[in-house]
Write a protein that holds these residues in place. Sequence first.
Motif, PDB file in Angstrom:
ATOM      1  N   CYS A 139     -10.475   8.107 -10.402  1.00 22.39           N
ATOM      2  CA  CYS A 139      -9.284   8.648 -11.052  1.00 22.39           C
ATOM      3  C   CYS A 139      -9.033   7.891 -12.344  1.00 22.39           C
ATOM      4  O   CYS A 139      -8.956   6.665 -12.339  1.00 22.39           O
ATOM      5  N   PRO A 140      -8.911   8.562 -13.496  1.00 20.74           N
ATOM      6  CA  PRO A 140      -8.737   7.863 -14.763  1.00 20.74           C
ATOM      7  C   PRO A 140      -7.338   7.307 -14.968  1.00 20.74           C
ATOM      8  O   PRO A 140      -7.116   6.542 -15.887  1.00 20.74           O
ATOM      9  N   LYS A 141      -6.371   7.681 -14.113  1.00 26.07           N
ATOM     10  CA  LYS A 141      -5.003   7.203 -14.268  1.00 26.07           C
ATOM     11  C   LYS A 141      -4.729   6.081 -13.279  1.00 26.07           C
ATOM     12  O   LYS A 141      -5.310   6.017 -12.208  1.00 26.07           O
ATOM     13  N   THR A 142      -3.808   5.204 -13.614  1.00 26.48           N
ATOM     14  CA  THR A 142      -3.553   4.037 -12.790  1.00 26.48           C
ATOM     15  C   THR A 142      -2.241   4.130 -12.025  1.00 26.48           C
ATOM     16  O   THR A 142      -2.034   3.361 -11.103  1.00 26.48           O
ATOM     17  N   HIS A 143      -1.351   5.022 -12.391  1.00 28.44           N
ATOM     18  CA  HIS A 143      -0.068   5.107 -11.713  1.00 28.44           C
ATOM     19  C   HIS A 143      -0.217   5.810 -10.372  1.00 28.44           C
ATOM     20  O   HIS A 143      -0.887   6.833 -10.262  1.00 28.44           O
ATOM     21  N   ASP A 144       0.428   5.272  -9.324  1.00 26.59           N
ATOM     22  CA  ASP A 144       0.305   5.840  -7.989  1.00 26.59           C
ATOM     23  C   ASP A 144       0.736   7.297  -7.948  1.00 26.59           C
ATOM     24  O   ASP A 144       0.154   8.110  -7.226  1.00 26.59           O
ATOM     25  N   ALA A 145       1.779   7.640  -8.735  1.00 26.35           N
ATOM     26  CA  ALA A 145       2.287   9.010  -8.715  1.00 26.35           C
ATOM     27  C   ALA A 145       1.261   9.995  -9.252  1.00 26.35           C
ATOM     28  O   ALA A 145       1.312  11.182  -8.928  1.00 26.35           O
ATOM     29  N   ASP A 146       0.337   9.528 -10.075  1.00 31.79           N
ATOM     30  CA  ASP A 146      -0.664  10.397 -10.685  1.00 31.79           C
ATOM     31  C   ASP A 146      -1.964  10.440  -9.894  1.00 31.79           C
ATOM     32  O   ASP A 146      -2.847  11.252 -10.184  1.00 31.79           O
ATOM     33  N   PHE A 147      -2.117   9.560  -8.911  1.00 33.81           N
ATOM     34  CA  PHE A 147      -3.393   9.448  -8.201  1.00 33.81           C
ATOM     35  C   PHE A 147      -3.626  10.663  -7.309  1.00 33.81           C
ATOM     36  O   PHE A 147      -2.746  11.064  -6.536  1.00 33.81           O
ATOM     37  N   THR A 197     -12.064   8.951  -2.622  1.00 32.39           N
ATOM     38  CA  THR A 197     -11.498   7.832  -3.368  1.00 32.39           C
ATOM     39  C   THR A 197     -10.142   7.483  -2.771  1.00 32.39           C
ATOM     40  O   THR A 197      -9.451   8.320  -2.190  1.00 32.39           O
ATOM     41  N   TYR A 198      -9.749   6.211  -2.911  1.00 29.09           N
ATOM     42  CA  TYR A 198      -8.519   5.707  -2.320  1.00 29.09           C
ATOM     43  C   TYR A 198      -7.668   5.013  -3.374  1.00 29.09           C
ATOM     44  O   TYR A 198      -8.198   4.386  -4.303  1.00 29.09           O
ATOM     45  N   ALA A 199      -6.346   5.103  -3.214  1.00 33.39           N
ATOM     46  CA  ALA A 199      -5.449   4.278  -4.012  1.00 33.39           C
ATOM     47  C   ALA A 199      -5.626   2.825  -3.594  1.00 33.39           C
ATOM     48  O   ALA A 199      -6.067   2.524  -2.469  1.00 33.39           O
ATOM     49  N   MET A 200      -5.275   1.896  -4.481  1.00 32.16           N
ATOM     50  CA  MET A 200      -5.525   0.478  -4.229  1.00 32.16           C
ATOM     51  C   MET A 200      -4.884   0.001  -2.928  1.00 32.16           C
ATOM     52  O   MET A 200      -5.443  -0.809  -2.197  1.00 32.16           O
ATOM     53  N   GLU A 201      -3.687   0.487  -2.625  1.00 32.99           N
ATOM     54  CA  GLU A 201      -2.958   0.002  -1.452  1.00 32.99           C
ATOM     55  C   GLU A 201      -3.240   0.823  -0.195  1.00 32.99           C
ATOM     56  O   GLU A 201      -2.709   0.554   0.883  1.00 32.99           O
ATOM     57  N   ASP A 202      -4.106   1.821  -0.302  1.00 31.34           N
ATOM     58  CA  ASP A 202      -4.407   2.706   0.823  1.00 31.34           C
ATOM     59  C   ASP A 202      -5.427   2.040   1.737  1.00 31.34           C
ATOM     60  O   ASP A 202      -6.557   1.773   1.342  1.00 31.34           O
ATOM     61  N   THR A 253      -6.134   3.390   4.828  1.00 32.12           N
ATOM     62  CA  THR A 253      -6.326   4.393   5.878  1.00 32.12           C
ATOM     63  C   THR A 253      -7.732   4.358   6.453  1.00 32.12           C
ATOM     64  O   THR A 253      -7.933   4.418   7.670  1.00 32.12           O
ATOM     65  N   GLY A 254      -8.718   4.251   5.620  1.00 29.34           N
ATOM     66  CA  GLY A 254     -10.097   4.353   6.080  1.00 29.34           C
ATOM     67  C   GLY A 254     -10.545   5.794   6.152  1.00 29.34           C
ATOM     68  O   GLY A 254      -9.819   6.722   5.798  1.00 29.34           O
ATOM     69  N   TYR A 255     -11.757   5.997   6.629  1.00 26.22           N
ATOM     70  CA  TYR A 255     -12.344   7.338   6.643  1.00 26.22           C
ATOM     71  C   TYR A 255     -11.486   8.291   7.460  1.00 26.22           C
ATOM     72  O   TYR A 255     -11.230   8.063   8.648  1.00 26.22           O
ATOM     73  N   ASP A 256     -11.024   9.377   6.830  1.00 25.02           N
ATOM     74  CA  ASP A 256     -10.145  10.318   7.516  1.00 25.02           C
ATOM     75  C   ASP A 256     -10.406  11.762   7.093  1.00 25.02           C
ATOM     76  O   ASP A 256      -9.524  12.609   7.199  1.00 25.02           O
ATOM     77  N   LEU A 257     -11.597  12.056   6.596  1.00 27.80           N
ATOM     78  CA  LEU A 257     -11.901  13.407   6.154  1.00 27.80           C
ATOM     79  C   LEU A 257     -11.936  14.371   7.341  1.00 27.80           C
ATOM     80  O   LEU A 257     -12.409  14.027   8.428  1.00 27.80           O
ATOM     81  N   GLN A 258     -11.424  15.581   7.092  1.00 26.31           N
ATOM     82  CA  GLN A 258     -11.369  16.589   8.135  1.00 26.31           C
ATOM     83  C   GLN A 258     -12.166  17.821   7.716  1.00 26.31           C
ATOM     84  O   GLN A 258     -12.139  18.225   6.561  1.00 26.31           O
TER      85      GLN A 258
END
Length: 213
Positions: free
Chosen positions: A26-34, A58-63, A65-70
């Motif tokens: 993701c080219p943006k760094t703000h959480d709201a834009d991720f 891809t994951y946000a820095m604070e995420d 969760t781990g692998y959760d694809l459905q």
Amino acid sequence: MAKIMLPLYRLGSLGFILAVAFFIACPKTHDADFQSQLNVFGVMRSDLGVQQLIIDRTYAMEDTTGYDLQNVIATMSGDTFCDTLHLKSVNGVGIFTGYYYPVEPQQTYIIMVAADGLDTLWGETTVPGSFTVIFPQPGDTVFNDDTILIRKSPGGKAYEFWLYYQNDTVPCSYLSFPDFLSDTLFRFPASEMYIPEGTLRMQIAAYDSNYFN
């Protein structure tokens, strides 16, 4: 100068590896834009009967969760087949494998990956053509000041050399990019590799540009 006896092996009869790679950030760094995106890496190898894709997102820095694809759907297709890959294991990422898919020189292959809530990814690549090792031949003696000589692979953008010393299972590897303005031959100085004295086994692979771009 180190003197070695060098039995030469190539990957199957073709000696190429091709990679289909996606690196999505993701080219943006703000959480709201991720916005999370699929992240897929795969290597199609001519010397392996089973092909594999590593699939995650891809994951946000604070995420954490781990692998959760459905409902992941992963397909691989070529001129003579189209098949679905299946989830083999989860170890931080999803490992999806297929059965025997023929990887043929100068053929085009396509992968498609989809999962709930994420954009679908498509990738396409063309396998490098066959190449010929002119020197050394099996059983040749190679000195540090010799030059490895290869008749270039059509579509091959880089070559990797693996050297296995005697009974070692972990090789030394060297990646090299040929001069595309030269003739049809690729010359690689043996002096650019660490070659201990003794008997070695060499493998050589040609890569398409997806492997390193």
